[in-house]
Design an enzyme around this catalytic site. Structure first.
Site, mmCIF file in Angstrom:
data_model
loop_
_atom_site.group_PDB
_atom_site.id
_atom_site.type_symbol
_atom_site.label_atom_id
_atom_site.label_comp_id
_atom_site.label_asym_id
_atom_site.label_seq_id
_atom_site.Cartn_x
_atom_site.Cartn_y
_atom_site.Cartn_z
ATOM 1 C CB SER A 102 -0.525 0.201 1.172
ATOM 2 O OG SER A 102 -1.565 1.495 1.468
ATOM 3 C CE1 TYR A 146 -3.519 -2.582 5.684
ATOM 4 C CE2 TYR A 146 -3.448 -0.528 5.272
ATOM 5 C CZ TYR A 146 -3.571 -1.185 4.343
ATOM 6 O OH TYR A 146 -3.807 -1.717 2.160
#
Ligand SMILES: NC(=O)c1ccc[n+]([C@@H]2O[C@H](COP(=O)([O-])OP(=O)(O)OC[C@H]3O[C@@H](n4cnc5c(N)ncnc54)[C@H](OP(=O)(O)O)[C@@H]3O)[C@@H](O)[C@H]2O)c1
Length: 268
Positions: free
Chosen positions: A144, A157
């Site tokens: 990401s 995360y």
């Protein structure tokens, strides 16, 4: 790429294929003529997708239901594909959680570490010798843009995605001499079920890409590793952040997120 099927086929394994970016990877790979092994928990979704891809693209698709939160998840995928000539492994499954780090559920964080980090680590370890033996093939790891810098209000995360990026970069260099391509994809905000699952209203997301475009661009850039940021908007944003003194970048991001931990205006 004309030789895509030759280089990465005949079989690709895709984790997280029941929705979002993983389902888009499955569709794009089937369109390139690869047979597939689809992994996720929602077997009904996988079966529906498998049937459609077989009909539309004339490829063979196997469904492999695995809960990746299980510690033996990678072993299960390796055993399930032992008799198949897998040339491409797309380690894409993952999930996130947003908000103040202290509010996160510790069990959910442990599960996230297993699904987002341990699975790609074990899966690449297990498949690397198989791909090496063939002398060609590839790994695609979905990280990401949040793996590029610690993201306030998404600390855990963001940290899992940094692991994926480091893993992918290191493997890119290790496996290049063996003819194995490794691409770590860093999407920004992308249409999928991820936002809703993380408790974020998808309507608050901006500069959102279609999952189909993320998957297609990743496949087109599989030889351009180690890392690929799929969104032009997020590439420019994160290039700017990464060029700033780290403290300034982190404080700017925190200020942008402050008081609106669920107001996601950046990629997940
Ligand atoms: N969407 C974004 O904005 C964005 C941005 C950057 C990175 N990413 C990354 O992109 C990847 C794909 O996410 P997405 O956006 O496509 O979200 P999604 O639509 O929620 O898809 C997530 C996939 O992961 C699977 N999965 C999650 N937990 C699992 C488990 N315990 N066992 C097996 N499969 C599991 C889900 O399948 P089941 O629920 O059926 O098991 C689903 O197929 C993730 O790694 C995510 O972190 C997404």
């Amino acid at each position: 790429m004309p030789d895509f099927k030759e280089r990465y086929g005949p079989v690709a394994l895709v984790t997280g294929a029941s929705s979002g970016i993983g389902a888009a990877f499955a569709e794009a790979l089937a369109a390139r003529g690869l047979n597939l092994v689809l992994v996720a928990r929602r077997v009904d979704r996988l079966q529906e997708l498998a049937g459609r891809l077989e009909r539309d693209h004339g490829v063979g698709v196997e469904v492999c239901p695995v809960d990746l939160a299980r510690p033996d998840a990678a072993e299960r995928m390796l055993s399930a594909t032992a008799a198949l000539d897998v040339g491409l492994v797309v380690s894409n499954a993952g999930f996130g959680m947003k908000g103040d780090h202290a509010d996160n559920d510790p069990l959910a964080m442990a599960e996230m570490l297993q699904v987002n980090c341990n699975v790609p680590m074990q899966l690449t370890r297990g498949f690397a010798p198989r791909l090496r033996e063939r002398g060609r093939g590839g790994f695609i790891l979905t990280s990401s843009v949040e793996g590029l810098i610690g993201c306030p209000y998404s600390a855990a995360y963001s940290a899992t995605k940094a692991l994926v990026k480091s893993l992918g970069e290191a493997l890119w260099a290790e496996l290049q001499p063996d003819g194995i391509d490794v691409l770590t994809v860093c999407p920004g905000a992308t249409e999928s079920e991820a936002a809703a699952r993380a408790g974020v209203d998808p309507a608050t997301l901006r500069n959102v890409m279609k999952a189909e475009d993320v998957a297609e661009l990743a496949l087109d850039n599989i030889r351009n590793g180690p890392t690929f940021v799929s969104s032009e908007h997020y590439r420019a944003t994160f290039d700017k952040l990464l060029s700033m003194p780290r403290r300034d970048a982190l404080m700017a991001m925190a200020a942008g997120m402050k008081g609106s931990a669920t107001d996601q205006n950046r990629g997940g």
